[in-house]
Enzyme design. Structure first.
Site, PDB file in Angstrom:
ATOM      1  CE  LYS A 156      -3.405   2.523   2.804  1.00 44.70           C
ATOM      2  NZ  LYS A 156      -4.281   2.478   4.003  1.00 44.70           N
ATOM      3  CG  ASP A 158      -1.150   7.014   2.402  1.00 42.32           C
ATOM      4  OD1 ASP A 158      -1.780   7.749   1.614  1.00 42.32           O
ATOM      5  OD2 ASP A 158      -1.541   6.769   3.564  1.00 42.32           O
ATOM      6  NE  ARG A 215      -8.889   4.512   0.319  1.00 44.06           N
ATOM      7  CZ  ARG A 215      -8.497   5.132   1.427  1.00 44.06           C
ATOM      8  NH1 ARG A 215      -7.480   4.673   2.131  1.00 44.06           N
ATOM      9  NH2 ARG A 215      -9.111   6.232   1.833  1.00 44.06           N
ATOM     10  CG  ASP A 219      -7.992   7.338   5.421  1.00 44.75           C
ATOM     11  OD1 ASP A 219      -7.720   7.118   4.233  1.00 44.75           O
ATOM     12  OD2 ASP A 219      -7.120   7.501   6.295  1.00 44.75           O
TER      13      ASP A 219
END
Length: 433
Positions: A156, A158, A215, A219
């Site tokens: 992942k 970010d 994404r 969140d």
């Protein structure tokens, strides 16, 4: 350089960065630490819940022993706060030794010995979102090599503490660097979320050549309002987002929060149903060591999982938003089947919703339907026959539907007998036909 210009420039980058390693032909399933355990690094006073190798070993144990792995939940994913504040003498990321004394490589071996896969977190910026060392452009190659050497299966990546130009360069570079290691690693990009999630600032066709999933939006938090906010954003923008998804390239509306504190049983069913309709990753963030039966039944619902994992990989769409605050969602599936979800946005009482399959654009003919959360067959439906269903406030009715003549070839139909054991928690109100 603005975000739009950066995206246009990205179009000139060689497609040699294509992440063509055959992974994630269906949405990934597993468990991730972030939403439930956040950045708890207090292993002295909270040893059971701090971000440590013990937490991830515990979750691996639970995935295997409690039946999750056999249903497809295979990734154990570390999020932020695993790192030491300092890289080692060779410039490599390293785990915080007090919390990961065995190292990530041994944790990976433990997880692999359970037949599971390990995911890890890094950030395309100067620091991670919680202030740990980031992966700046010059560190991308060494970090990819480090993750591969540890046996990592999923990254992942970010985007805190970065800018559009570095993101435009860094996300493709990491894709290329992961490929160059020779180790197949799934690649989750947070890039779109930092650009607003929509064209023209996000080029989804190009993103699909670089990342396996991404994404798009904020969140998730442990609340029904957060779930609805995500659902609204994804379906309000479905014309842009829905075509981007498919085998090996998935929109990610973020983690499943079922089994935590913020959702009722009906709301938990709603999240599971809508994530299945979106062909979303089914990545839980909860405490598998403390899971009530109703949450377990929802997350282990074989038919909902089979709908999510449909090999065609077509993301579903919202068909209707009624004045009654009932919404209808539809997803095409393999073998001429489909899924329907009826969602209630009401807060008063169960609502009787009247419709027919023909009104929902189904072709003429007879159909059979399986009620996913009740675990029972719905009587034969003709497309033109009106029917009435009762939908609980903030709840769903979810149907798997197939033409009568394709009953023998419908894959999910085979699950309906065995699935009944996963529906111990029955809703008070059932379909009225």
């Amino acid at each position: 350089m603005g975000a739009l210009a950066a995206t246009q420039l990205l179009g000139l980058i060689s497609l040699s960065v294509t992440l063509d390693n055959g992974l994630l032909k269906t949405p990934p399933m597993g468990w991730m630490a972030w939403e439930r355990f956040r950045c708890d690094v207090d292993c002295r006073d909270d040893p059971e819940n701090c971000i440590s190798e013990g937490l991830f070993r515990d979750m691996a144990d639970r995935l295997v022993e409690d039946g999750w792995k056999e249903l497809g939940y295979e990734y154990v994913i570390i999020d932020d706060c695993w790192m030491s504040m300092l890289r080692d003498k060779q410039g490599r990321l390293q785990p915080e030794p007090s919390r990961f004394p065995s190292g990530i490589d041994k944790l990976a071996r433990y997880i692999h010995d359970h037949g599971l896969k390990l995911g890890i977190y890094a950030d395309m910026g100067t620091h991670t979102c919680m202030g740990f060392p980031g992966t700046t452009l010059e560190k991308i190659e060494i970090d990819a090599q480090t993750f591969a050497s540890w046996g990592v299966d999923y990254l992942k990546f970010d985007g805190c503490y970065s800018n559009p130009v570095d993101q435009m360069l860094g996300y493709p570079l990491m894709s290329k660097a992961l490929n160059a290691t020779g180790r197949p690693m799934a690649y989750s990009c947070s890039w779109p979320a930092y650009l607003g999630g929509l064209p023209p600032y996000v080029n989804y066709s190009l993103l699909g050549e670089i990342c396996h999933l991404w994404r798009n939006y904020y969140d998730i938090q442990d609340s029904w309002d957060s779930v609805l906010g995500i659902v609204d954003w994804f379906f309000n923008n479905q014309d842009e987002l829905q075509p981007a998804a498919g085998p090996g390239r998935w929109n990610d509306p973020d983690m499943l929060i079922i089994g935590n504190f913020g959702l009722s049983v009906d709301q938990a069913r709603s999240q599971m149903a809508l994530w299945a309709m979106m062909a979303a990753p089914l990545i839980m963030s909860n405490d598998l060591r403390n899971m009530d039966n109703s949450a377990r039944a929802i997350l282990q619902n074989r038919v909902a999982i089979a709908i999510n994992q449909d090999p065609m990989g077509i993301q579903g769409r919202r068909l209707l938003q009624e004045k009654s605050h009932i919404e209808v969602y539809w997803r095409p599936l393999s073998n001429s089947a489909s899924a329907l979800v009826f969602l209630s946005r009401r807060t008063d009482m169960p609502y009787l919703y009247h419709t027919s399959l023909a009104k929902l654009n189904y072709e003429a003919g007879n159909y059979e339907a399986y009620d996913v959360f009740m675990g029972s067959m719905v009587k034969r439906l003709n497309a033109t026959t009106d029917f009435t269903i009762s939908v609980n406030p903030s709840g769903v009715v979810m149907w798997y539907i197939y033409p009568e003549q394709s009953k023998k070839t419908a894959t999910i139909h085979q699950h309906h007998k065995e699935a009944s054991q996963f529906h111990k928690a029955k809703p008070e109100h059932h379909n009225v036909l």
